[in-house]
Design an enzyme around this catalytic site. Structure first.
Site, PDB file in Angstrom:
ATOM      1  N   CYS A 162       2.019   8.425  -2.732  1.00 49.46           N
ATOM      2  CA  CYS A 162       2.412   9.709  -3.320  1.00 49.46           C
ATOM      3  C   CYS A 162       1.218  10.383  -3.973  1.00 49.46           C
ATOM      4  O   CYS A 162       1.039  11.592  -3.856  1.00 49.46           O
ATOM      5  CB  CYS A 162       3.448   9.527  -4.427  1.00 49.46           C
ATOM      6  SG  CYS A 162       4.913   8.654  -3.951  1.00 49.46           S
ATOM      7  N   ASP A 163       0.433   9.611  -4.710  1.00 49.91           N
ATOM      8  CA  ASP A 163      -0.474  10.219  -5.666  1.00 49.91           C
ATOM      9  C   ASP A 163      -1.955  10.016  -5.363  1.00 49.91           C
ATOM     10  O   ASP A 163      -2.809  10.564  -6.057  1.00 49.91           O
ATOM     11  CB  ASP A 163      -0.158   9.686  -7.073  1.00 49.91           C
ATOM     12  CG  ASP A 163       1.288   9.986  -7.465  1.00 49.91           C
ATOM     13  OD1 ASP A 163       1.831  10.970  -6.931  1.00 49.91           O
ATOM     14  OD2 ASP A 163       1.854   9.254  -8.276  1.00 49.91           O
ATOM     15  N   CYS A 191       2.716   4.709  -7.218  1.00 42.09           N
ATOM     16  CA  CYS A 191       2.900   5.052  -5.813  1.00 42.09           C
ATOM     17  C   CYS A 191       1.622   5.625  -5.210  1.00 42.09           C
ATOM     18  O   CYS A 191       1.344   6.816  -5.349  1.00 42.09           O
ATOM     19  CB  CYS A 191       4.052   6.046  -5.659  1.00 42.09           C
ATOM     20  SG  CYS A 191       4.297   6.586  -3.965  1.00 42.09           S
TER      21      CYS A 191
END
Lengths: 322, 109
Positions: free
Chosen positions: A138-139, A135
């Site tokens: 997200c990261d 992701c």
């Protein structure tokens, strides 16, 4: 907890599930939507969606999903948190187990979608959350000013690579072939980006270093020359496609070799009264708009099926005649 | 809602609230901009209620607390770690359901 009884239950809350919910709710069927672990589906992990019709300037994936959800709720869809652990299609109504709860439903619409596929290396598993990710939105934040790699060659891989250039010092795309599968527009964007380099014809053999509990490199092998090398990166984003979320239905519904549910005559599955829509039954188009369209089909199919099994209410004329 | 039982962990209170705690401590590494983290939030809230008095449950914002985030090499969220006696004894990366967390917690009680 006592069993709940429903006419329509929908599993999944991506574009397919929420469109099915919208149509079923507007048909006054009071659908129950069980969100699933990845509530909102894959669009929750994206940034701007530029190909959903009606949004001239694009819309953020999570915003689109929030709007779909509110629209379905406005017409009476009930959306609950939860993850279906077991299904029983052997009796009518069907029985679903969600945690400690039991749900009985006349029809079921499966919109469980697909989840990111992994390479399957033990070192990948060990380093998940410590540099290995599926992701980017997200990261990506964790790799500010650091070199990273993206594995894959499709639209999502290139999109992630482009997004990650906001943070990373350099993004290396690792692809097994000598050409990308991604659309032309995405390829042009990626290849024009000065921070993106490509390792063609290469596969990832190993991720380093589980002993250090952090990614500090990946071992690549060139499939043409057989030459191996280590690429120093702090993160690896795996974007090699998706796998359908169908394990809970295994053995109860017809599926193809890849696990995708097989549908016929619209959204019908191999069990009468069970319908499927979105990525769980589509490995070809896999778009938000096609998922939404098939969600509409499933809701209409379920509505017609309910009409077919429930005799119409006795009218005054009919009761007078009896 | 059990969210009043959820503790906010920071770089400053991590030693006393997590590492030196008398009970096991569940730490949810999260950030505002992370969609899956928000999806996991209610599960963490529920666990805080269910395990009140036996496990202390809290969240650590990775944006505001780089010290702990870097120390435990967290490079992906949501990541949830269970600490016991100052050590990481369990780790769950990504969104999981309550049953999976309970299984992990019950092993250490």
């Amino acid at each position: 907890m006592a069993a709940q009884r429903r006419e329509v239950t929908i599993i999944g809350s991506g574009p397919a599930g929420l469109t099915a919910a919208l149509y079923s709710a507007r048909a006054n069927l009071k659908p129950l939507v069980i969100e699933g672990l990845e509530a909102g589906g894959q669009l929750m992990l994206t940034t701007a969606v530029e190909n959903f019709p009606g949004f001239r300037d694009g819309i953020m994936g999570p915003d689109l999903m929030a709007a779909m959800r509110e629209q379905a709720e406005r017409f009476g869809a009930e959306i609950v948190r939860g993850h279906v652990h077991a299904v029983d299609f052997s009796s009518r109504p069907f029985v679903l187990t969600v945690g400690d709860d039991r749900i009985e439903t006349q029809t079921l619409i499966i919109a469980t979608g697909a989840s990111a596929k992994l390479l399957g290396l033990p070192s990948e598993r060990a380093l998940m959350g410590h540099g290995v990710s599926t992701c980017a939105t997200c990261d990506g934040f964790f790799f500010r000013g650091k070199p990273i790699a993206v594995v894959g060659g499709g639209d999502s891989a290139l999109e992630e690579a482009i997004f990650l250039t906001r943070f990373a010092s350099q993004v290396t795309l690792v692809h097994r072939r000598d050409a990308f599968r991604a659309s032309k527009i995405m390829q042009d964007k990626a290849l024009a980006n000065p921070k993106i380099v490509v390792e063609w014809n290469s596969e990832v053999l190993e991720m380093l270093d589980p002993a250090a509990s952090a990614v500090n490199g990946i071992v690549l092998r060139n499939l043409k020359t057989g030459v191996q090398k280590t690429l120093a990166v702090d993160g690896v984003f795996v974007a090699i496609g998706h796998t359908p979320n169908t394990s809970v239905f295994k053995g109860q519904l017809a599926a193809d070799a890849g696990g995708y549910l097989i549908t016929h005559d619209g959204s019908r599955t191999s069990v009468e009264g069970v319908f499927a829509c979105g990525d769980v039954q589509d490995h070809v188009y896999r778009q938000a708009i096609t998922a939404a369209g098939s969600g509409c089909m499933a809701a209409l199919d379920a509505e017609r099926y309910l009409e077919s099994i429930q005799p119409p209410p006795i009218t005054e004329a009919a009761s007078a005649a009896s | 809602m059990a969210s009043d039982k959820v503790i906010t962990f920071t770089d400053d209170n991590f030693d006393t609230s997590v590492l030196q705690a008398g009970t096991p401590v569940l730490v949810d590494f999260w950030a505002e901009w992370c969609g899956p983290c928000r999806a996991l939030g209610p599960t963490i809230d529920a666990l805080a209620g269910d395990y009140a008095g036996r496990v202390s449950v809290g969240k650590l914002n990775v944006d505001e607390n780089p010290g702990v985030t870097v120390k435990y090499m967290v490079r992906g969220i949501p990541t949830v770690m269970l600490f016991k006696g100052g050590q990481v004894v369990e780790q769950i990366v990504g969104v999981a359901d309550k049953a999976e967390f309970k299984k992990a917690l019950d092993k250490h009680l």
